[in-house]
Design an enzyme around this catalytic site. Structure first.
Site, PDB file in Angstrom:
ATOM      1  N   ASP A  45      -3.552  -0.862  10.105  1.00 43.33           N
ATOM      2  CA  ASP A  45      -3.999  -2.058  10.856  1.00 43.33           C
ATOM      3  C   ASP A  45      -4.122  -3.216   9.875  1.00 43.33           C
ATOM      4  O   ASP A  45      -3.553  -4.289  10.061  1.00 43.33           O
ATOM      5  CB  ASP A  45      -5.352  -1.772  11.502  1.00 43.33           C
TER       6      ASP A  45
ATOM      7  N   GLU B 231       2.797   2.978  10.809  1.00 45.36           N
ATOM      8  CA  GLU B 231       3.664   1.880  11.273  1.00 45.36           C
ATOM      9  C   GLU B 231       4.303   1.137  10.110  1.00 45.36           C
ATOM     10  O   GLU B 231       5.505   0.955  10.036  1.00 45.36           O
ATOM     11  CB  GLU B 231       2.809   0.910  12.106  1.00 45.36           C
TER      12      GLU B 231
HETATM   13  O1  TRH Z   1      -2.342   4.088   6.738  1.00 45.47           O
HETATM   14  P1  TRH Z   1      -1.604   4.347   7.991  1.00 45.47           P
HETATM   15  O2  TRH Z   1      -1.702   5.713   8.542  1.00 45.47           O
HETATM   16  O3  TRH Z   1      -2.050   3.314   9.110  1.00 45.47           O
HETATM   17  C1  TRH Z   1      -2.098   3.718  10.465  1.00 45.47           C
HETATM   18  C2  TRH Z   1      -0.978   3.052  11.226  1.00 45.47           C
HETATM   19  O4  TRH Z   1      -0.972   1.687  10.986  1.00 45.47           O
HETATM   20  C3  TRH Z   1      -1.119   3.284  12.714  1.00 45.47           C
HETATM   21  O5  TRH Z   1      -0.195   2.493  13.441  1.00 45.47           O
HETATM   22  C4  TRH Z   1      -2.513   2.923  13.155  1.00 45.47           C
HETATM   23  O6  TRH Z   1      -2.660   3.247  14.496  1.00 45.47           O
HETATM   24  C5  TRH Z   1      -3.509   3.665  12.321  1.00 45.47           C
HETATM   25  O7  TRH Z   1      -3.351   3.328  10.949  1.00 45.47           O
HETATM   26  C6  TRH Z   1      -4.909   3.331  12.758  1.00 45.47           C
HETATM   27  O8  TRH Z   1      -0.042   4.043   7.769  1.00 45.47           O
HETATM   28  P2  TRH Z   1       0.752   2.700   7.562  1.00 45.47           P
HETATM   29  O9  TRH Z   1       0.942   1.998   8.854  1.00 45.47           O
HETATM   30  O10 TRH Z   1       1.964   3.046   6.793  1.00 45.47           O
HETATM   31  O11 TRH Z   1      -0.163   1.778   6.655  1.00 45.47           O
HETATM   32  C7  TRH Z   1      -0.307   2.060   5.285  1.00 45.47           C
HETATM   33  C8  TRH Z   1      -0.378   0.744   4.546  1.00 45.47           C
HETATM   34  O12 TRH Z   1      -0.770   0.969   3.191  1.00 45.47           O
HETATM   35  C9  TRH Z   1       0.980   0.069   4.486  1.00 45.47           C
HETATM   36  O13 TRH Z   1       0.826  -1.330   4.621  1.00 45.47           O
HETATM   37  C10 TRH Z   1       1.465   0.420   3.102  1.00 45.47           C
HETATM   38  C11 TRH Z   1       0.192   0.382   2.320  1.00 45.47           C
HETATM   39  N1  TRH Z   1       0.203   1.136   1.074  1.00 45.47           N
HETATM   40  C12 TRH Z   1       0.123   0.416  -0.094  1.00 45.47           C
HETATM   41  O14 TRH Z   1       0.077  -0.832  -0.077  1.00 45.47           O
HETATM   42  N2  TRH Z   1       0.110   1.082  -1.268  1.00 45.47           N
HETATM   43  C13 TRH Z   1       0.168   2.447  -1.334  1.00 45.47           C
HETATM   44  O15 TRH Z   1       0.144   3.015  -2.445  1.00 45.47           O
HETATM   45  C14 TRH Z   1       0.266   3.191  -0.098  1.00 45.47           C
HETATM   46  C15 TRH Z   1       0.355   4.687  -0.137  1.00 45.47           C
HETATM   47  C16 TRH Z   1       0.275   2.508   1.104  1.00 45.47           C
END
Ligand code: TRH
Length: 383
Positions: free
Chosen positions: A20, A277
């Site tokens: 999010d 996402e």
């Molecule tokens: O962390 P998530 O599982 O977030 C989820 C989804 O957004 C989902 O749609 C929502 O319903 C839920 O949360 C509540 O996965 P996502 O979407 O990949 O978000 C991870 C974020 O973290 C993404 O912007 C990438 C970032 N990230 C980094 O910046 N550095 C890192 O080292 C890692 C592992 C991730």
């Protein structure tokens, strides 16, 4: 004549995890950096954002990062002077007194609800649908990210593909990026990012990697799948710069990198398990082999989301490798450990055969209107 920057308020309530905050912050950065807009990101829990955006101080009422003002909120009672555009990220809703403040303005802001990303067909019909707020009658629209021309597209920064391709042409870049997270990879190793949700399917996959003939370096961001890894290693979990090695598998614990550097991490991997996402979309821009772990929903609705995406993504791909990706992805989302382990060798073999298809997929998506630019055009048309 230069146009005054439009004032945007993006409102984000953190459900859990990082996406999010990750999606809202990525949108905010693009609006500020690429479109010169004045952006305030209101977030109720800044801690997850601070984890991926180092300039955000979770203890402060306000931080400024990459031209974005990050403020704690939305909360009833927090003073709110509506600007020109309000983005309700993922439909978390706005406090009533904020909506009242919007209704009192001479020219209410353009109010858009940014939906979660889905490949399901209903997004085509829901995109840009008007849905006036019932209590005040204020105009409000839905914006659906998506993989089709009928949806609102995906977030993609200008120059992303050029940066990706330049990274791949620089032999030192991958080594430097892996070193920056305390990892290294023997030349013949598969480097796999393991950014999944907790799942009992993970230990059998780790067994398959450990018992396989080919070396695998699995990069596990801190806090990911800790229970499964704790059980699988018998408590001898990997620590930064001290990978846990069993057979052909080196399990390396790595720190979270800043979101601005997450793409480089993906570009350094030979494959990735991504989730939610934002990392899901970034793996597609990276054109690396990936399996998507959808955010699990109690009613199992995520299985339809996985099926809809695979149908779109694999359409036109060579049949056998496409079936291998589908089988591996579906086993992961079913929490089917034996199925996932059995599906690993065909998935691994499919990687090269689908390289052209992954590039064509990313290029096709990038040929359509980009999400942030689409929102700017939509908002300007109503100001
Ligand atoms: O962390 P998530 O599982 O977030 C989820 C989804 O957004 C989902 O749609 C929502 O319903 C839920 O949360 C509540 O996965 P996502 O979407 O990949 O978000 C991870 C974020 O973290 C993404 O912007 C990438 C970032 N990230 C980094 O910046 N550095 C890192 O080292 C890692 C592992 C991730």
């Amino acid at each position: 004549m230069a146009r005054d920057p439009t004032r945007w308020d993006i409102v984000c309530r953190v459900v859990d995890n990082y996406g999010d905050a990750g999606v809202a912050f990525r949108l905010a950065r693009m609006l500020a950096i690429e479109h010169g807009e004045r952006v305030t990101l209101w977030i109720d829990d800044p801690v997850p954002l601070a984890r991926i955006a180092p300039g955000v101080d979770p203890l402060m009422e306000a931080s400024t990062v990459d031209g974005v003002t990050v403020r704690r909120g939305p909360a009833a009672g927090t003073p709110f002077e509506p600007g020109d555009v309000v983005i309700d990220a993922f439909g978390a809703g706005l406090p009533d007194d904020w909506i009242d403040a919007m209704a009192r303005t001479a020219r209410p802001p353009v109010w858009v609800v940014l939906e979660y990303l889905t490949a399901e067909p209903w997004a085509d019909g829901a995109h840009r649908r008007a849905s006036p707020e019932p209590r005040t009658g204020l105009a409000r629209w839905y914006w659906c990210p998506g993989f089709t021309a009928a949806t609102g597209g995906l977030l993609r920064e200008a120059g992303l593909f050029a940066r990706r391709d330049a990274f791949r042409r620089d032999p030192a870049a991958r080594k430097a990026t892996l070193a920056s997270v305390g990892a290294e990879a023997p030349p013949d190793a598969r480097v796999a990012l393991l950014f999944c949700y907790p799942t009992p399917a993970l230990p059998p996959l780790l067994d398959a990697w450990a018992d396989g003939d080919d070396p695998v370096v699995a990069l596990v961001p801190h806090g990911v799948a800790v229970d499964a890894i704790d059980r699988w290693t018998g408590g001898r979990v990997p620590h930064p710069r001290e990978p846990y090695v069993r057979g052909s598998l080196a399990l390396a614990s790595i720190p979270f990198v800043a979101q601005a550097g997450f793409d480089e991490l993906l570009w350094s991997c030979d494959l990735a398990i991504v989730r939610g996402e934002d990392s899901f979309v970034r793996a597609q821009w990276a054109t690396i082999p990936f399996a998507w772990h959808a955010y699990p929903q109690a009613d199992g609705a995520h299985h339809a989301k996985v099926a809809a995406f695979l149908d779109r993504h694999l359409a036109g791909a060579p049949t056998v490798p496409a079936a291998a990706v589908r089988r591996f992805t579906e086993a992961l989302n079913r929490d089917d450990g034996p199925g996932l382990a059995a599906a690993w060798p065909p998935f691994d073999r499919a990687r090269a055969a689908l390289a052209d298809h992954r590039r064509a997929w990313a290029d096709a998506l990038a040929s359509r209107p980009e999400l942030a630019a689409g929102l700017v055009e939509f908002a300007r048309g109503r100001l």
